[in-house]
Write a protein that holds these residues in place. Structure first.
Motif, mmCIF file in Angstrom:
data_model
loop_
_atom_site.group_PDB
_atom_site.id
_atom_site.type_symbol
_atom_site.label_atom_id
_atom_site.label_comp_id
_atom_site.label_asym_id
_atom_site.label_seq_id
_atom_site.Cartn_x
_atom_site.Cartn_y
_atom_site.Cartn_z
ATOM 1 N N LYS A 130 1.093 -1.217 -0.309
ATOM 2 C CA LYS A 130 0.296 0.229 -0.448
ATOM 3 C C LYS A 130 0.678 1.646 0.320
ATOM 4 N N ILE A 131 0.588 1.864 -0.745
ATOM 5 C CA ILE A 131 1.252 3.540 -1.315
ATOM 6 C C ILE A 131 0.140 4.755 -0.557
ATOM 7 N N PRO A 132 0.626 5.416 0.414
ATOM 8 C CA PRO A 132 -0.686 6.083 0.912
ATOM 9 C C PRO A 132 -0.499 7.148 0.266
ATOM 10 N N GLU A 133 -1.170 7.774 -0.400
ATOM 11 C CA GLU A 133 -1.431 8.998 -1.436
ATOM 12 C C GLU A 133 -2.326 10.555 -0.789
ATOM 13 N N ASN A 146 -9.233 1.099 3.438
ATOM 14 C CA ASN A 146 -7.848 1.151 4.189
ATOM 15 C C ASN A 146 -6.613 1.874 3.519
ATOM 16 N N PRO A 147 -6.483 2.914 2.836
ATOM 17 C CA PRO A 147 -5.509 2.953 1.822
ATOM 18 C C PRO A 147 -3.920 2.781 2.355
ATOM 19 N N GLU A 175 -8.289 0.774 14.143
ATOM 20 C CA GLU A 175 -7.983 1.849 15.178
ATOM 21 C C GLU A 175 -7.421 2.479 14.433
ATOM 22 N N ASP A 176 -6.954 2.290 13.991
ATOM 23 C CA ASP A 176 -5.532 2.766 12.880
ATOM 24 C C ASP A 176 -6.507 3.634 11.304
ATOM 25 N N ARG A 177 -7.205 3.649 11.340
ATOM 26 C CA ARG A 177 -8.284 4.581 10.217
ATOM 27 C C ARG A 177 -9.351 5.217 10.762
#
Length: 185
Positions: A130-133, A146-147, A175-177
């Motif tokens: 996953k590469i969160p942009e 969850n990106p 919890e992260d989202r």
């Protein structure tokens, strides 16, 4: 704004992981090209972490067994003295440039919170996972999926972390989202 003399506290919650996993996580924090100000391990496992196995200078706290990752992260954040908090899970590790790159992005973009790329190792090969942009970390997307927001690839100003009350201790999953959603509100 991120100052040149800003300090980073690394928080690693752990719960009954094999010693080699936690060791690899701690080693990756120690080996950062931008050295952290402090490394805090927060143990909430049934079996206590053997403090003698941790490198000198790593701070170890023991909580009641199985209180969960959110409480462990929040406790570590409360004990941290750095300006920024960087979270790493006990079964993950960072590339040596993770903190340096995260701080460079924070300086360049003027952001108060960043998420790094997640990779996986399968068949002895590293693959992007996953590469969160920035355009993917939005409330509508986070409500759907969850990106790439996680407890292992987050660097955040401590002041912002506490403004949104840290990780929600009532949640055992996502919890992260939930944290990312609070930051975006």
């Amino acid at each position: 704004e991120l100052a040149d003399n800003s300090t980073v506290s690394v928080v690693i919650p752990t719960c009954d992981r094999p010693t080699e996993f936690l060791g690899q996580a701690v080693s990756s924090a120690i080996g950062q090209s931008l050295p952290p100000h402090q490394i805090i391990v927060v143990d909430n496992g049934r079996k206590a972490v053997d403090a003698s196995l941790l490198p000198e200078g790593v701070i170890l706290y023991r909580l009641a067994p199985r209180v969960g990752p959110s409480r462990a992260r929040n406790f570590g954040a409360a004990m941290a003295s750095g300006d920024l908090l960087a979270f790493l899970d006990d079964d993950d590790f960072w590339d040596e440039g993770f903190l340096k790159e995260a701080c460079a992005v924070m300086r360049k973009e003027g952001t108060r919170c960043v998420y790094g790329r997640k990779d996986v190792f399968r068949d002895n090969t590293r693959k992007p996972y996953k590469i969160p942009e920035a355009n993917q970390i939005t409330i509508p997307i986070l409500l759907e999926r969850n990106p790439g927001t996680g407890g292992m690839n987050l660097v955040v100003f401590k002041e912002l972390y506490w403004r949104v009350a840290g990780f929600d201790e009532t949640l055992r999953v996502s919890e992260d989202r939930a944290f990312a959603l609070e930051v975006l509100k």
